[in-house]
Design an enzyme around this catalytic site. Structure first.
Site, PDB file in Angstrom:
ATOM      1  N   GLU A 154      13.772  11.200  30.317  1.00 40.74           N
ATOM      2  CA  GLU A 154      13.607   9.729  29.988  1.00 40.74           C
ATOM      3  C   GLU A 154      14.353   9.137  31.351  1.00 40.74           C
ATOM      4  O   GLU A 154      15.385   9.446  31.801  1.00 40.74           O
ATOM      5  CB  GLU A 154      14.642   9.339  28.771  1.00 40.74           C
TER       6      GLU A 154
ATOM      7  N   ASP B 161      10.826  18.933  25.192  1.00 43.37           N
ATOM      8  CA  ASP B 161      12.001  18.602  25.425  1.00 43.37           C
ATOM      9  C   ASP B 161      12.393  17.223  24.982  1.00 43.37           C
ATOM     10  O   ASP B 161      13.541  16.844  24.440  1.00 43.37           O
ATOM     11  CB  ASP B 161      12.541  18.758  26.788  1.00 43.37           C
TER      12      ASP B 161
ATOM     13  N   ARG C  33      -0.515  13.190  35.672  1.00 45.22           N
ATOM     14  CA  ARG C  33       0.234  12.239  36.428  1.00 45.22           C
ATOM     15  C   ARG C  33       1.552  12.819  37.181  1.00 45.22           C
ATOM     16  O   ARG C  33       1.794  12.167  38.141  1.00 45.22           O
ATOM     17  CB  ARG C  33       0.634  11.228  35.592  1.00 45.22           C
TER      18      ARG C  33
ATOM     19  N   ARG D 131       0.466   6.911  32.702  1.00 44.09           N
ATOM     20  CA  ARG D 131       0.269   7.719  31.566  1.00 44.09           C
ATOM     21  C   ARG D 131      -1.150   7.953  31.033  1.00 44.09           C
ATOM     22  O   ARG D 131      -1.733   8.791  30.558  1.00 44.09           O
ATOM     23  CB  ARG D 131       0.984   7.101  30.211  1.00 44.09           C
TER      24      ARG D 131
ATOM     25  N   GLY E 196       7.733  20.624  19.156  1.00 44.94           N
ATOM     26  CA  GLY E 196       7.479  19.530  20.234  1.00 44.94           C
ATOM     27  C   GLY E 196       7.963  19.917  21.433  1.00 44.94           C
ATOM     28  O   GLY E 196       8.432  21.310  21.593  1.00 44.94           O
TER      29      GLY E 196
ATOM     30  N   ASP F 269      16.665  14.092  31.039  1.00 43.61           N
ATOM     31  CA  ASP F 269      15.818  15.050  30.165  1.00 43.61           C
ATOM     32  C   ASP F 269      14.647  14.315  30.127  1.00 43.61           C
ATOM     33  O   ASP F 269      13.992  14.316  29.030  1.00 43.61           O
ATOM     34  CB  ASP F 269      16.531  15.146  28.908  1.00 43.61           C
TER      35      ASP F 269
END
Length: 556
Positions: free
Chosen positions: A518, A209, A322, A316, A207, A516
């Site tokens: 988030e 990061d 975006r 999103r 996947g 990171d």
């Protein structure tokens, strides 16, 4: 005089394509030298006269060895060179060796060489001996736990693993337990509590990061729980994780792969895992009021990058576009955030954020936590030494209005920013590069951002300062954290929000931290770097000369 352990394990004459070769296997390398083609020998050339230099493959870069299929043993037909009936009968068996071959831009590929043998017994002996040499190599994984995020990036994680990675693991005789995640934080929760980690030699995440962040949060939490340590203690020393983490890139940025391998190519990452490479990596713990918020392995961003991420979360439905839209909107808003940054500078290390040193494979600074031992200075190794050093150093304080506050624990390179936010940052020197962008014009800030896409020094501006630090704190002027975005908006609230976002209508408020990828909805945080907390299946970016990057095995 050659010692016993230096003597070749095996040495035989085989046929490679249409040429007779002298093939030698030692514990360190597999070497073959062409002695001449069948046609050259018929013309009277010396049988033992070498036609080309030695071709050498290190044993540590051999992936597998296996006896060749029957189809490979048939006489070649078509436009290519063919082997004679006489030579075919003299060398009826064959085996194939798969090894790593360097390609351009730090990518790795697999290459095969097939040798014809005079007997099946000789063929079997060579295959078994090569396999015995591979088993004796330390660090190679035999059992892996694999987590696949099917929704990250372009939603190609499952296909990438099944088509490009799984066949390589199977060839290298690596057994895997594959879990396709069904919901967010599944990998983190399982690794932190229920996963039987004793069965595995490593954990692989397929996947972006974000998936990597899930995995390391679970592993770190599990390690601290087993060691009886409290993650919420901001000043506490954390125990390093035993299991190594592999990354098969399938995300949007894949900056962890770029910083540790040099490319976001899935095959290259899989080969690093197969060879059992190991690269320590620093991780930052982010606390607030004696409570752990998150861990960060790449970038902590307040101000510009925090606003971009917060705004993109409400869009999103736009997909990857975006980020570009929110980036432009945030740039035009040009907000300032007032606060105080306190940091503990890393005064006892070599190197600085503005030097030309790059973190590469075998980095000397990373091997010694950013320090180099010398005759008159020893490297601090114990926790007591490190704690005493931190107590002696003085914290520095910077107060002002900032466009952005960034902490880069690695270079943070990615396809859009090949050099990254801090090109000279190291993977495992126990520090993070704290970048403070003060009040500036839009044009000045644009120039700073554009420097991330080229090789210019983005720190060579009077409104930018950068420090290599071991820990830092940020206290905003306004004590109220930025509110979390509402899940639903009516048309009136949307218009009000658009007005507030306009520069002419905006009022001072706090930003969010991007950790990171988030969002942290707290402005006041405390950050500490933990040296080498995670081990990656990687070796760092190889700094090879153009001659060494040519395809094919190494010539000696």
């Amino acid at each position: 005089m050659m010692m016993e352990h230096e003597r070749p394990a095996l040495s035989s004459r085989f046929v490679l394509r249409v040429a007779v070769c002298e093939v030698t296997l030692s514990r360190a390398s597999l070497t073959w030298t062409e002695l001449g083609t069948e046609k050259a020998r018929a013309s009277g050339a010396r049988r033992d006269a070498p036609r080309a230099g030695n071709n050498c493959v290190p044993v540590c870069e051999i992936i597998a060895a296996q006896e060749a299929e029957t189809a490979i043993l048939s006489i070649n037909k078509g436009s290519g060179p063919s082997i004679s009936q006489e030579l075919f009968r003299a060398y009826p068996s064959a085996f194939t060796v798969s090894y790593v071959e360097r390609a351009s831009h730090h990518r790795w590929r697999t290459s095969d060489v097939t040798f014809r043998c005079p007997s099946a017994a000789t063929c079997h002996q060579w295959v078994q001996t090569i396999r015995e040499h591979l088993v004796m190599l330390s660090g190679r994984p035999m059992r892996l736990l694999v987590y696949i995020n099917p929704y990250g990036g372009k939603q190609q994680g499952k296909r990438i693993y099944e088509q490009r990675v799984a066949p390589l693991f199977a060839r290298a005789s690596i057994s895997t337990h594959v879990i396709v995640t069904q919901f967010a934080e599944q990998a983190r929760d399982e690794l932190a509590s229920s996963a039987d980690l004793e069965k595995y030699d490593g954990v692989v995440c397929v996947g972006g990061d974000g998936m990597f962040s899930e995995v390391i949060h679970g592993l770190i939490a599990r390690t601290q729980r087993d060691a009886g340590l409290d993650q919420n203690c901001a000043e506490g020393k954390l125990a390093p994780c035993r299991l190594r983490v592999g990354i098969i890139p399938a995300g949007s940025t894949d900056c962890i792969c770029y910083a540790s391998v040099g490319t976001n190519d899935p095959v290259t990452s899989a080969l690093h895992i197969i060879l059992g490479d190991s690269q320590p990596m620093d991780v930052c713990s982010v606390h607030r009021n004696d409570k752990l918020l998150r861990y960060s392995a790449s970038l902590l961003g307040y101000g510009f990058y925090g606003d971009v991420l917060a705004d993109s979360e409400t869009k999103r439905w736009m997909g990857p576009a975006r980020y570009s839209f929110s980036g432009l909107k945030t740039f035009l808003s040009h907000h300032l955030y007032e606060g105080t940054v306190s940091f503990l500078p890393a005064t006892d290390i070599l190197g600085s954020p503005r030097d030309k040193t790059r973190c590469r494979a075998g980095c000397r600074l990373c091997r010694h936590d950013g320090q180099l031992a010398s005759e008159d200075r020893q490297v601090c190794r114990t926790d007591e030494d490190i704690a005493e050093k931190e107590h002696q150093d003085k914290w520095q304080v910077v107060h002002g209005k900032f466009r952005a506050i960034n902490a880069a624990t690695m270079s943070c390179a990615c396809p859009r920013s090949p050099e990254g936010l801090s090109p000279a940052a190291h993977l495992a020197d126990g520090t993070t590069d704290l970048i403070l962008v003060h009040r500036c014009s839009r044009l000045g800030f644009l120039c700073h951002l554009l420097c991330h896409t080229n090789r210019k020094d983005q720190f060579d501006m009077d409104f930018v300062e950068v420090h290599r630090v071991r820990s830092f704190r940020f206290t905003p002027k306004h004590g109220v954290s930025r509110p979390e975005p509402e899940k639903k908006h009516n048309s009136k609230k949307v218009l009000q929000q658009m007005c507030r976002d306009h520069p002419a209508c905006s009022v001072p408020f706090n930003s969010s931290w991007s950790c990171d990828g988030e969002i942290l909805h707290h402005a006041a945080i405390e950050v500490r770097v933990h040296c080498g907390l995670i081990q990656l299946f990687a070796r760092g970016i190889e700094d090879r000369s153009p001659a060494e990057q040519l395809s094919g095995p190494r010539a000696t």
